[in-house]
Design a protein around this motif. Sequence first.
Motif, mmCIF file in Angstrom:
data_model
loop_
_atom_site.group_PDB
_atom_site.id
_atom_site.type_symbol
_atom_site.label_atom_id
_atom_site.label_comp_id
_atom_site.label_asym_id
_atom_site.label_seq_id
_atom_site.Cartn_x
_atom_site.Cartn_y
_atom_site.Cartn_z
ATOM 1 N N VAL A 10 0.554 -1.533 0.085
ATOM 2 C CA VAL A 10 0.057 0.165 0.044
ATOM 3 C C VAL A 10 1.318 1.176 -0.272
ATOM 4 C CG1 VAL A 10 -1.682 1.539 1.188
ATOM 5 C CG2 VAL A 10 -1.362 -0.822 0.880
ATOM 6 N N GLU A 36 -3.453 6.576 0.068
ATOM 7 C CA GLU A 36 -3.977 6.619 1.321
ATOM 8 C C GLU A 36 -5.488 5.531 0.669
ATOM 9 O OE1 GLU A 36 -7.664 9.430 3.635
ATOM 10 O OE2 GLU A 36 -6.170 10.360 2.233
ATOM 11 N N GLU A 83 -5.340 2.413 1.129
ATOM 12 C CA GLU A 83 -5.282 1.733 2.141
ATOM 13 C C GLU A 83 -6.652 1.505 3.114
ATOM 14 O OE1 GLU A 83 -3.757 3.168 6.852
ATOM 15 O OE2 GLU A 83 -3.017 4.299 5.209
ATOM 16 N N ASN A 84 -7.422 2.342 2.266
ATOM 17 C CA ASN A 84 -8.928 2.330 2.592
ATOM 18 C C ASN A 84 -9.671 0.557 1.820
ATOM 19 O OD1 ASN A 84 -9.244 4.358 3.609
ATOM 20 N ND2 ASN A 84 -9.635 5.943 2.693
ATOM 21 N N ASN A 102 -8.006 -1.668 1.274
ATOM 22 C CA ASN A 102 -7.723 -2.371 1.930
ATOM 23 C C ASN A 102 -8.312 -2.738 2.704
ATOM 24 O OD1 ASN A 102 -6.246 -5.504 1.721
ATOM 25 N ND2 ASN A 102 -4.447 -4.216 2.661
ATOM 26 N N ASN A 103 -8.757 -1.964 3.887
ATOM 27 C CA ASN A 103 -9.593 -1.944 5.487
ATOM 28 C C ASN A 103 -10.797 -2.609 4.683
ATOM 29 O OD1 ASN A 103 -6.932 -1.365 6.294
ATOM 30 N ND2 ASN A 103 -7.802 0.868 6.362
#
Length: 508
Positions: A418, A421, A424-425, A427-428
């Motif tokens: 990652v 941002e 990352e979002n 992935n989350n």
Amino acid sequence: MKRTINSVKIATRLSNGVIPVMLAIIGFPLVVLVGFGLFAIYQSGFSLYFMGMLALSTVVAVIPVYWRKKEVNQAPIANLNDGLVKASTEWGVLDNQVWLELSERINQQLEQSSEWSDLKEHGLELITLTSKQYNKNSSDNELAFSAPELLMLTEEISRRYRHILKTHVPFVDKINLSTLKVLFDSGDKAKYAWNIYRAYRIFSPVGLIAEARGQLLSKAFGRVNQELQIKLKQALLQEVLAVAIDLYSGRFKTDDEIEQSQAAVKDQQRMAVILDPLRICLLGQVSAGKSSLINSLTNGMLAEVSKLPSTGGIEVHECRLEGIDTIHLVDLPGLDGDDKHEKLLLEQVTNSDLVIWVLKANQPARLLDTQFKNKLDEFYADSKNRSRKQPTIIGVLNQVDGLKPLGEWDPPYDLENVTSEKAENINNALVHNRELLKLDCLIPLSVGDDKEQYNLTALKSLIDQYFESAMQVQLNRRRIESGGKLNLADQAKCVYQTGKSLFKIVTR
């Protein structure tokens, strides 16, 4: 042997007969050399030394066999994973449980008694135990099958075991029963004559060494023969078990007895096209983006795209993917908490070959999804449905372009390393939904018309990857649907034919 003969014929044609002649030129001198060598050994009085060298080489050669024998003796009589028969890919959870449990019983049976004459009783016991697993609430569960099914069961076991013998026993189809009978009838006489010869030859040093060598080879390779017989006996009992599982689970039907699935009939009523074997249901909450996904898969505006929530009826759309013929995408009403809708959705999903569960990425509310997933799990956990094979569920986290930051959209994104941002979002969101719904797989997706599409090719690859599994699911469902029905038309024809035959007999 047949392959060798064919190879020689091909070599003869390709070389105009030169290669076989060269082989004869090389091979014939070797045969002559062996003959003269044996004669020279005998004439020179080196027979004792020669037999001693043969015995020594035999000892060296059989050491690995004895080492292997030691390992085998430490293992069970027949390892399930090493067996010649494997579990069917069409079986459901209950079927696989019965297979594992009763396969262990097969090992116990062979440990108690492994004579060929005892396999009949072992097979009947396996059929009885299988019946009890599927008919636990029935008092008459030992012979819960008809006479035609018994004949078909016997035929199927014979067909499968014939294939195993031809695959694993060399020359089994070349030995006539008459030859075996002659060998069996003359076995005692031949054994008696052989024993006399053995007793005579041990009075000479050469004969004594030859006898010792023969005993060594007999013990070394006798175990190999025993292990082969154990595997063949295990395979026969496993075929009995496999066919019994198919019989009592309701899927033991020939291809001409499999009826068209109920879902297929309904699909044909909804659309005037021929039903394709692969049936994919799209499931998800209202406004999750199922219609937009169908448009992207079909490369056409076949589904109505609306920003307003829509909970209309079931719609079936035709689609072709590379490597797969025509498939049907079944657009289901959105999950809205309505009991009537959920009952309809459960019926459709459990009658599908593959499921695509569409989840809106920026919609945190997952109560409707989790509630329906629990009902789906309960359906397959029910004892009535444990023989049904569950379709693979491909989870699609749709509209990931709508995750923060909203102004950023530059696919593809590396979700393992990652660096932004947005990634990352995404992935989350994937981690959260995986933990919540525990689907078979989950991928991010974006198929909006106003932005660059993301991961549609990956979704098509997943459909192709699970195609074979989906076909197994459909075959499982169709066999079960065919198993419990009484076709009145067929029964009437049977009664008519019986009456017609009886009438002929009476009027003769």
